[in-house]
Design an enzyme around this catalytic site. Structure first.
Site, PDB file in Angstrom:
ATOM      1  N   HIS A 208       1.078  -0.722  -0.019  1.00 55.56           N
ATOM      2  CA  HIS A 208       0.115   0.271  -0.041  1.00 55.56           C
ATOM      3  C   HIS A 208       0.823   1.847  -0.245  1.00 55.56           C
ATOM      4  O   HIS A 208       2.310   1.147   0.997  1.00 55.56           O
ATOM      5  CB  HIS A 208      -0.951   0.061   1.703  1.00 55.56           C
ATOM      6  CG  HIS A 208      -2.148   1.695   1.441  1.00 55.56           C
ATOM      7  ND1 HIS A 208      -2.137   2.226   2.500  1.00 55.56           N
ATOM      8  CD2 HIS A 208      -2.956   1.713   0.454  1.00 55.56           C
ATOM      9  CE1 HIS A 208      -2.270   3.231   2.580  1.00 55.56           C
ATOM     10  NE2 HIS A 208      -3.286   2.838   0.790  1.00 55.56           N
TER      11      HIS A 208
ATOM     12  N   HIS B 199      -7.700   8.103  -4.490  1.00 59.86           N
ATOM     13  CA  HIS B 199      -7.693   6.434  -4.629  1.00 59.86           C
ATOM     14  C   HIS B 199      -9.239   6.341  -5.158  1.00 59.86           C
ATOM     15  O   HIS B 199      -9.052   4.996  -5.899  1.00 59.86           O
ATOM     16  CB  HIS B 199      -8.741   6.195  -3.141  1.00 59.86           C
ATOM     17  CG  HIS B 199      -7.094   6.064  -2.350  1.00 59.86           C
ATOM     18  ND1 HIS B 199      -7.004   7.013  -1.281  1.00 59.86           N
ATOM     19  CD2 HIS B 199      -6.649   5.356  -2.212  1.00 59.86           C
ATOM     20  CE1 HIS B 199      -6.305   6.880  -0.447  1.00 59.86           C
ATOM     21  NE2 HIS B 199      -5.268   4.465  -0.959  1.00 59.86           N
TER      22      HIS B 199
ATOM     23  N   ARG C  17      -1.549  22.514  -3.236  1.00 60.88           N
ATOM     24  CA  ARG C  17      -0.838  20.680  -3.081  1.00 60.88           C
ATOM     25  C   ARG C  17      -1.387  20.639  -1.467  1.00 60.88           C
ATOM     26  O   ARG C  17      -1.458  21.024  -0.332  1.00 60.88           O
ATOM     27  CB  ARG C  17       0.372  21.108  -3.127  1.00 60.88           C
ATOM     28  CG  ARG C  17       1.059  19.254  -2.697  1.00 60.88           C
ATOM     29  CD  ARG C  17      -0.041  18.498  -2.529  1.00 60.88           C
ATOM     30  NE  ARG C  17       0.493  16.297  -2.132  1.00 60.88           N
ATOM     31  CZ  ARG C  17      -0.252  16.327  -2.640  1.00 60.88           C
ATOM     32  NH1 ARG C  17      -1.398  15.820  -2.215  1.00 60.88           N
ATOM     33  NH2 ARG C  17       0.244  14.571  -1.964  1.00 60.88           N
TER      34      ARG C  17
ATOM     35  N   CYS D 100       7.120  21.603  -4.430  1.00 62.53           N
ATOM     36  CA  CYS D 100       6.548  20.288  -4.463  1.00 62.53           C
ATOM     37  C   CYS D 100       7.811  19.290  -4.743  1.00 62.53           C
ATOM     38  O   CYS D 100       8.273  19.308  -5.411  1.00 62.53           O
ATOM     39  CB  CYS D 100       5.692  19.699  -4.607  1.00 62.53           C
ATOM     40  SG  CYS D 100       4.836  18.077  -4.468  1.00 62.53           S
TER      41      CYS D 100
ATOM     42  N   TYR E 241       8.201  11.442   1.016  1.00 61.70           N
ATOM     43  CA  TYR E 241       9.624  12.732   1.098  1.00 61.70           C
ATOM     44  C   TYR E 241      10.662  11.941   1.606  1.00 61.70           C
ATOM     45  O   TYR E 241      11.343  12.783   2.512  1.00 61.70           O
ATOM     46  CB  TYR E 241       8.832  13.983   1.865  1.00 61.70           C
ATOM     47  CG  TYR E 241       7.478  14.158   1.738  1.00 61.70           C
ATOM     48  CD1 TYR E 241       7.607  14.591  -0.145  1.00 61.70           C
ATOM     49  CD2 TYR E 241       6.871  14.430   1.850  1.00 61.70           C
ATOM     50  CE1 TYR E 241       6.137  15.280  -0.762  1.00 61.70           C
ATOM     51  CE2 TYR E 241       5.336  14.649   1.504  1.00 61.70           C
ATOM     52  CZ  TYR E 241       5.399  15.082  -0.568  1.00 61.70           C
ATOM     53  OH  TYR E 241       4.212  15.420  -0.309  1.00 61.70           O
TER      54      TYR E 241
HETATM   55  N1  LIG Z   1      -1.020  21.515   6.570  1.00 59.96           N
HETATM   56  C1  LIG Z   1      -0.997  21.129   5.837  1.00 59.96           C
HETATM   57  N2  LIG Z   1       0.659  21.673   4.994  1.00 59.96           N
HETATM   58  C2  LIG Z   1       0.965  20.594   3.345  1.00 59.96           C
HETATM   59  C3  LIG Z   1       0.466  20.203   3.158  1.00 59.96           C
HETATM   60  C4  LIG Z   1      -0.579  19.954   3.504  1.00 59.96           C
HETATM   61  O1  LIG Z   1      -1.406  18.860   3.058  1.00 59.96           O
HETATM   62  N3  LIG Z   1      -1.241  20.347   5.148  1.00 59.96           N
HETATM   63  N4  LIG Z   1       1.309  20.377   1.368  1.00 59.96           N
HETATM   64  C5  LIG Z   1       1.687  20.408   1.604  1.00 59.96           C
HETATM   65  C6  LIG Z   1       3.188  20.288  -0.027  1.00 59.96           C
HETATM   66  S1  LIG Z   1       2.753  18.495  -0.122  1.00 59.96           S
HETATM   67  C7  LIG Z   1       3.594  21.609  -0.341  1.00 59.96           C
HETATM   68  S2  LIG Z   1       3.755  20.952  -2.260  1.00 59.96           S
HETATM   69  C8  LIG Z   1       2.695  22.608  -0.080  1.00 59.96           C
HETATM   70  C9  LIG Z   1       2.319  23.538  -0.824  1.00 59.96           C
HETATM   71  O2  LIG Z   1       1.838  24.351  -0.794  1.00 59.96           O
HETATM   72  P1  LIG Z   1       0.585  25.081  -1.305  1.00 59.96           P
HETATM   73  O3  LIG Z   1      -0.136  25.275  -1.543  1.00 59.96           O
HETATM   74  O4  LIG Z   1       0.652  26.716  -1.199  1.00 59.96           O
HETATM   75  O5  LIG Z   1       1.004  25.597  -2.675  1.00 59.96           O
HETATM   76  O6  LIG Z   1       2.158  22.861   1.319  1.00 59.96           O
HETATM   77  C10 LIG Z   1       2.461  22.144   2.017  1.00 59.96           C
HETATM   78  N5  LIG Z   1       2.041  21.825   3.505  1.00 59.96           N
HETATM   79 MO   LIG Z   2       4.286  18.906  -1.618  1.00 59.47          MO
END
Ligand SMILES: Nc1nc2c(c(=O)[nH]1)N[C@H]1C(S)=C(S)[C@@H](COP(=O)(O)O)O[C@H]1N2
Ligand SMILES: [Mo]
Length: 494
Positions: free
Chosen positions: A63, A87, A159, A208, A346
């Site tokens: 998974h 999903h 994102r 990202c 990551y």
């Molecule tokens: N609380 C929170 N922070 C987060 C995320 C999230 O889903 N929740 N996504 C992360 C990811 S993977 C990315 S790439 C960036 C994207 O920031 P943006 O949406 O301001 O471009 O926020 C980050 N911070």
């Molecule tokens: Mo991301």
């Protein structure tokens, strides 16, 4: 009719996607919910989806979301998939149906409608290139990346992992906790309290880690994650206060950083009630040149809801996942964030590691970003005007960890010859504390009669690191850090 035959017909139907996922399968036995709920261990693991009952015991180790799936043992996956909307694709439904063992009794099928969960999503600019709607993931269109050095807020890529939480700036509190020797001390800061620290501004791109994953998928093999093109990067001028100042104020010792981490927690929650969380090393949080910001403003305006209103971390030069939005807690800890976003994503793997062999705990978390670049115009497959025997090629370049892009090279002939692109927009910050992207342009000569061109671009940063030519050797199961040369082909219009 003999049952074998029915099965064959059904399987054939699934292949043609005629069977709705979770639809009735008259050829299979019926189970009650209490029977299904007994199968909630690694040894026997069943889940349901609408009328479908599935034995996914064999699937557990592979998974992509790791152990997160264990929360759904003996239950419907639907509430979880409402939050993890990635999903809801034909590919996943098809895979699920291959594990089908029966039907859930009519009386036990629950309506898990997700409308309420997503009712408060912010309005979004129609120009964003949407990759998934729930959660909302969208790219800055390439022509808008190069049109502004600071990407307008409404065009900044988005994102999300979960629905966007609704927070009030006036009542928002940031809890700062310091764990030391089994003890924890905490202090709450309102946004007004934070405003009393020295105000700073920082020009920084967020990228990202999965930016350009779709090229990696195409050139090598599919990796798990959002199918980003090159638009999961944008640049902004962030305002706020330095995390370093606030941590020092709280008594964190700058000389006692080894093995310690700073955990950021957002207000967004998943289907189990767990908050989004990830961490960075304490040394990075305290380094003056790392310029980690607690930001309340973006390009001179309050943070939009999609970008973390009213408070987010900006960890420049790191994969954007570390820049936690809707920031509600910062914890100095002897451990990394225990969240699955930190533990199961990551992290860095070599190209031969697959899901079965991946050792996530042993894999290095990604806290920096490699040098990369991309052509934004002309786009792949477009028609590009030739003027004065040249075609104008434009794009962005970026490097992580405070490195500055010092060179961008463009080849019109598969790497035999290279032209120097000129930076058109760059920040003035010194290498080592430089976090913005660089926009560049290059006038590429066209041969008489040439009707098509393939252009390659690569950048070099102030550490003299440069991009690899191909994705083959840097492919990885999560599809992150895809920084091979960007190669685009377009038609020439004389
Ligand atoms: N609380 C929170 N922070 C987060 C995320 C999230 O889903 N929740 N996504 C992360 C990811 S993977 C990315 S790439 C960036 C994207 O920031 P943006 O949406 O301001 O471009 O926020 C980050 N911070
Ligand atoms: Mo991301």
């Amino acid at each position: 009719m003999d049952s074998k035959k029915v099965n064959t017909v059904k399987v054939h139907k699934i292949e043609n996607l005629k069977l709705e996922a979770g639809g009735m399968r008259p050829d299979l036995p019926t189970f009650r919910a209490d029977e299904v709920s007994k199968h909630d261990t690694n040894g026997s693991f069943w889940v349901t989806y609408k009328h479908g009952v599935y034995d996914i015991t064999k699937f557990l180790p592979s998974h992509p979301g790791g152990e997160q799936i264990l929360n759904a043992g003996g239950l419907s996956v639907e509430p979880f998939w409402n939050v993890y909307g990635n999903h809801k694709t034909e590919e996943v439904f098809e895979l699920l149906e291959t594990f089908r063992i029966g039907n859930l009794h009519d009386d036990d099928v629950v309506d898990h409608s997700d409308e309420e969960l997503w009712a408060k999503e912010p309005a979004r600019d129609a120009r964003l290139l949407v990759r998934t709607r729930r959660p909302f993931n969208a790219e800055t269109p390439p022509q808008h990346q190069i049109a502004h050095f600071d990407t307008p807020n409404e065009l900044f890529f988005v994102r999300q992992h979960m629905p966007v939480p609704e927070l009030e700036a006036s009542s928002h509190k940031l809890r700062i906790s310091i764990e030391q020797g089994g003890r924890s001390t905490s202090r709450d800061f309102s946004l007004e309290d934070l405003d009393k620290f020295p105000q700073s501004q920082l020009s920084a791109a967020l990228m990202c880690a999965g930016n350009r994953r779709s090229e990696m998928n195409k050139e090598v093999k599919p990796a798990k994650g959002v199918g980003w093109s090159g638009g999961a990067v944008s640049n902004a001028l962030w305002s706020g206060v330095y995390l370093r100042d606030v941590l020092l104020h709280c008594g964190v010792d700058v000389d006692d950083v080894e093995g310690k981490h700073v955990i950021f927690q957002g207000s967004d929650v998943d289907a189990t009630g767990a908050n989004f969380s990830t961490s960075i090393p304490l040394a990075q949080a305290l380094a003056a040149d790392a310029r980690v910001l607690l930001a309340t403003r973006m390009n001179g305006r309050a943070l939009p809801p999609d970008h973390g209103r009213p408070l987010r971390a900006v960890v420049p030069g790191a994969p954007a996942v570390r820049s936690v939005k809707w920031l509600e807690a910062v914890t100095v800890s002897e451990r990394e964030s225990p969240s699955h976003w930190h533990q199961k994503d990551y992290r860095s793997f070599n190209a031969s590691v697959d899901w079965a062999s991946a050792d996530f705990a042993g894999a290095p978390p990604v806290y920096g970003m490699p040098v990369t670049s991309a052509v934004c115009e002309p786009q792949n497959g477009a028609r590009a005007p030739v003027r004065g025997g040249r075609v104008l090629v434009r794009g962005y370049a970026y490097s992580g960890g405070g490195a500055k892009v010092v060179r961008v090279d463009v080849s019109p002939d598969g790497g035999r010859t290279w032209l120097a692109a000129r930076p058109t927009h760059a920040a003035g910050d010194s290498p080592g504390r430089h976090y913005a992207w660089t926009l560049w342009a290059c006038e590429v000569p066209v041969q008489p009669g040439q009707d098509e061109m393939e252009v390659w671009v690569k950048a070099t940063d102030s550490n003299m690191n440069t991009q690899p030519e191909r994705f083959a050797h840097i492919w990885n199961i999560r599809g992150i850090l895809g920084n091979a040369y960007h190669k685009v082909t377009f038609k020439l219009q004389h």
